[in-house]
Write an enzyme that holds these catalytic residues in place. Structure first.
Site, PDB file in Angstrom:
ATOM      1  N   GLY A  21      -1.723   1.059 -11.428  1.00  0.00           N
ATOM      2  CA  GLY A  21      -1.961   0.512 -12.763  1.00  0.00           C
ATOM      3  C   GLY A  21      -2.936   1.400 -13.499  1.00  0.00           C
ATOM      4  O   GLY A  21      -3.627   2.223 -12.889  1.00  0.00           O
TER       5      GLY A  21
ATOM      6  N   GLN B 253      -9.594   3.168 -19.469  1.00  0.00           N
ATOM      7  CA  GLN B 253      -9.749   4.190 -18.418  1.00  0.00           C
ATOM      8  C   GLN B 253      -9.387   5.584 -18.900  1.00  0.00           C
ATOM      9  O   GLN B 253      -9.659   6.566 -18.205  1.00  0.00           O
ATOM     10  CB  GLN B 253      -8.895   3.841 -17.188  1.00  0.00           C
ATOM     11  CG  GLN B 253      -9.380   2.592 -16.468  1.00  0.00           C
ATOM     12  CD  GLN B 253      -8.557   2.329 -15.232  1.00  0.00           C
ATOM     13  OE1 GLN B 253      -7.466   1.788 -15.311  1.00  0.00           O
ATOM     14  NE2 GLN B 253      -9.063   2.719 -14.077  1.00  0.00           N
TER      15      GLN B 253
ATOM     16  N   CYS C 212     -10.141   1.387  -7.591  1.00  0.00           N
ATOM     17  CA  CYS C 212     -10.022   1.613  -9.033  1.00  0.00           C
ATOM     18  C   CYS C 212     -10.080   3.105  -9.287  1.00  0.00           C
ATOM     19  O   CYS C 212     -10.944   3.802  -8.738  1.00  0.00           O
ATOM     20  CB  CYS C 212     -11.159   0.907  -9.775  1.00  0.00           C
ATOM     21  SG  CYS C 212     -11.052   1.086 -11.559  1.00  0.00           S
ATOM     22  N   LEU C 213      -9.175   3.602 -10.122  1.00  0.00           N
ATOM     23  CA  LEU C 213      -9.145   5.036 -10.437  1.00  0.00           C
ATOM     24  C   LEU C 213     -10.443   5.491 -11.107  1.00  0.00           C
ATOM     25  O   LEU C 213     -10.765   6.671 -11.071  1.00  0.00           O
ATOM     26  CB  LEU C 213      -7.952   5.346 -11.356  1.00  0.00           C
ATOM     27  CG  LEU C 213      -6.567   5.202 -10.708  1.00  0.00           C
ATOM     28  CD1 LEU C 213      -5.483   5.356 -11.763  1.00  0.00           C
ATOM     29  CD2 LEU C 213      -6.378   6.218  -9.582  1.00  0.00           C
TER      30      LEU C 213
ATOM     31  N   HIS D 244      -6.674  -7.314 -12.332  1.00  0.00           N
ATOM     32  CA  HIS D 244      -7.556  -6.137 -12.327  1.00  0.00           C
ATOM     33  C   HIS D 244      -7.480  -5.419 -13.681  1.00  0.00           C
ATOM     34  O   HIS D 244      -8.505  -5.050 -14.264  1.00  0.00           O
ATOM     35  CB  HIS D 244      -7.130  -5.223 -11.167  1.00  0.00           C
ATOM     36  CG  HIS D 244      -7.875  -3.931 -11.046  1.00  0.00           C
ATOM     37  ND1 HIS D 244      -8.703  -3.628  -9.984  1.00  0.00           N
ATOM     38  CD2 HIS D 244      -7.886  -2.824 -11.852  1.00  0.00           C
ATOM     39  CE1 HIS D 244      -9.206  -2.412 -10.151  1.00  0.00           C
ATOM     40  NE2 HIS D 244      -8.721  -1.890 -11.275  1.00  0.00           N
ATOM     41  N   GLU D 245      -6.242  -5.237 -14.190  1.00  0.00           N
ATOM     42  CA  GLU D 245      -6.068  -4.495 -15.452  1.00  0.00           C
ATOM     43  C   GLU D 245      -6.558  -5.303 -16.661  1.00  0.00           C
ATOM     44  O   GLU D 245      -7.185  -4.744 -17.566  1.00  0.00           O
ATOM     45  CB  GLU D 245      -4.597  -4.114 -15.660  1.00  0.00           C
ATOM     46  CG  GLU D 245      -3.978  -3.246 -14.567  1.00  0.00           C
ATOM     47  CD  GLU D 245      -4.775  -2.028 -14.182  1.00  0.00           C
ATOM     48  OE1 GLU D 245      -5.619  -1.579 -14.981  1.00  0.00           O
ATOM     49  OE2 GLU D 245      -4.584  -1.531 -13.062  1.00  0.00           O
TER      50      GLU D 245
ATOM     51  N   HIS E 249     -10.134  -5.015 -17.022  1.00  0.00           N
ATOM     52  CA  HIS E 249     -10.537  -3.758 -17.680  1.00  0.00           C
ATOM     53  C   HIS E 249     -10.559  -3.930 -19.201  1.00  0.00           C
ATOM     54  O   HIS E 249     -11.433  -3.391 -19.876  1.00  0.00           O
ATOM     55  CB  HIS E 249      -9.546  -2.630 -17.353  1.00  0.00           C
ATOM     56  CG  HIS E 249      -9.860  -1.857 -16.103  1.00  0.00           C
ATOM     57  ND1 HIS E 249     -11.037  -1.176 -15.899  1.00  0.00           N
ATOM     58  CD2 HIS E 249      -9.118  -1.630 -14.983  1.00  0.00           C
ATOM     59  CE1 HIS E 249     -11.010  -0.560 -14.713  1.00  0.00           C
ATOM     60  NE2 HIS E 249      -9.853  -0.828 -14.133  1.00  0.00           N
TER      61      HIS E 249
HETATM   62  O1  GNR Z   1      -4.322   2.205  -8.150  1.00  0.00           O
HETATM   63  C1  GNR Z   1      -4.890   1.119  -8.077  1.00  0.00           C
HETATM   64  N1  GNR Z   1      -4.748   0.372  -6.954  1.00  0.00           N
HETATM   65  C2  GNR Z   1      -5.167  -0.949  -6.841  1.00  0.00           C
HETATM   66  C3  GNR Z   1      -5.195  -1.535  -5.585  1.00  0.00           C
HETATM   67  C4  GNR Z   1      -5.575  -2.847  -5.417  1.00  0.00           C
HETATM   68  C5  GNR Z   1      -5.938  -3.589  -6.516  1.00  0.00           C
HETATM   69  C6  GNR Z   1      -5.937  -3.021  -7.784  1.00  0.00           C
HETATM   70  C7  GNR Z   1      -5.563  -1.710  -7.943  1.00  0.00           C
HETATM   71  S1  GNR Z   1      -5.504  -1.010  -9.526  1.00  0.00           S
HETATM   72  C8  GNR Z   1      -5.753   0.675  -9.178  1.00  0.00           C
HETATM   73  C9  GNR Z   1      -5.590   1.507 -10.446  1.00  0.00           C
HETATM   74  C10 GNR Z   1      -6.661   1.132 -11.430  1.00  0.00           C
HETATM   75  O2  GNR Z   1      -7.805   1.443 -11.344  1.00  0.00           O
HETATM   76  N2  GNR Z   1      -6.286   0.383 -12.437  1.00  0.00           N
HETATM   77  O3  GNR Z   1      -7.183  -0.047 -13.337  1.00  0.00           O
HETATM   78 NI    NI Z   2      -9.113  -0.094 -12.277  1.00  0.00          NI
END
Ligand code: GNR
Ligand code: NI
Length: 183
Positions: A46, A51, A98-99, A140-141, A144
């Site tokens: 995601g 980001q 998270c990236l 999660h997104e 953000h």
């Molecule tokens: O790549 C991602 N893997 C992930 C694994 C478990 C829960 C959430 C994520 S999201 C993350 C990419 C990211 O930072 N998206 O905002």
């Molecule tokens: Ni993230």
């Protein structure tokens, strides 16, 4: 299309509440396409607009093309513009990453199932029911887009340890860069 630069913690843009998109026009579609390319390149499951430094309520998710190295796997790309969680149910614990905080992985509790309403790449409204990893990724997104990182779901102690660990990783990476430069 273009691969965009990913913004890292503790950049303040990651704490901004993002603005809704008022019209899904070509410039928004261009941003969406660049975000998709950036997500696949990273690779991540995601990516949210803040980001890549853009404070708009846009996120892209594909939980299929995650960590397969080089292998062609079926993609399941979803684009969410102005997403809203309209139902949540149950509880699930998932180890998240998270990236924007590379190298840090921690268990987070989320709703196990969510229903999300959003606009697609053409500006058309749709709803999706998601469970497990897709539900986790959506939460999660959408966090953000509200300036919230997964670290905020941890206890104070775990968050402090995770940030400490991340700063150590950063310092080590910087050292390695210097070593390379010196060679
Ligand atoms: O790549 C991602 N893997 C992930 C694994 C478990 C829960 C959430 C994520 S999201 C993350 C990419 C990211 O930072 N998206 O905002
Ligand atoms: Ni993230």
């Amino acid at each position: 299309m273009a691969i965009l630069d990913i913004v890292f913690f503790p950049d303040p843009v990651l704490q901004k509440v993002c603005e809704p998109v008022d019209e899904v026009d070509d410039s928004i579609r261009q941003l969406v396409d660049d975000m998709v390319e950036t997500m696949y390149d990273a690779p991540g499951i995601g990516l949210a607009a803040p980001q890549v430094g853009v404070t708009k309520r846009i996120t892209v998710i594909d939980i299929q093309r995650s960590d397969e190295e080089g292998e062609e796997v079926q993609s399941d790309l979803h684009v969410f513009i102005n997403p809203e969680i309209i139902e949540r149910e149950g509880q699930i614990t998932w180890e998240e990453g998270c990236l924007s905080i590379p190298g840090v992985y921690e268990k987070v509790k989320r709703a196990e199932r969510v229903v999300v309403r959003a606009l697609d790449r053409d500006g058309e409204p749709f709803e999706i029911e998601a469970e497990e990893l897709l539900a986790v990724a959506l939460q999660h997104e959408i966090d953000h887009l509200d300036g919230v990182l997964f670290l905020e779901h941890l206890s104070h102690l775990k968050r402090r340890l995770a940030i400490k660990k991340y700063k150590k990783l950063l310092a080590k990476a910087a050292e390695e860069d210097e070593d390379e430069d010196a060679q």
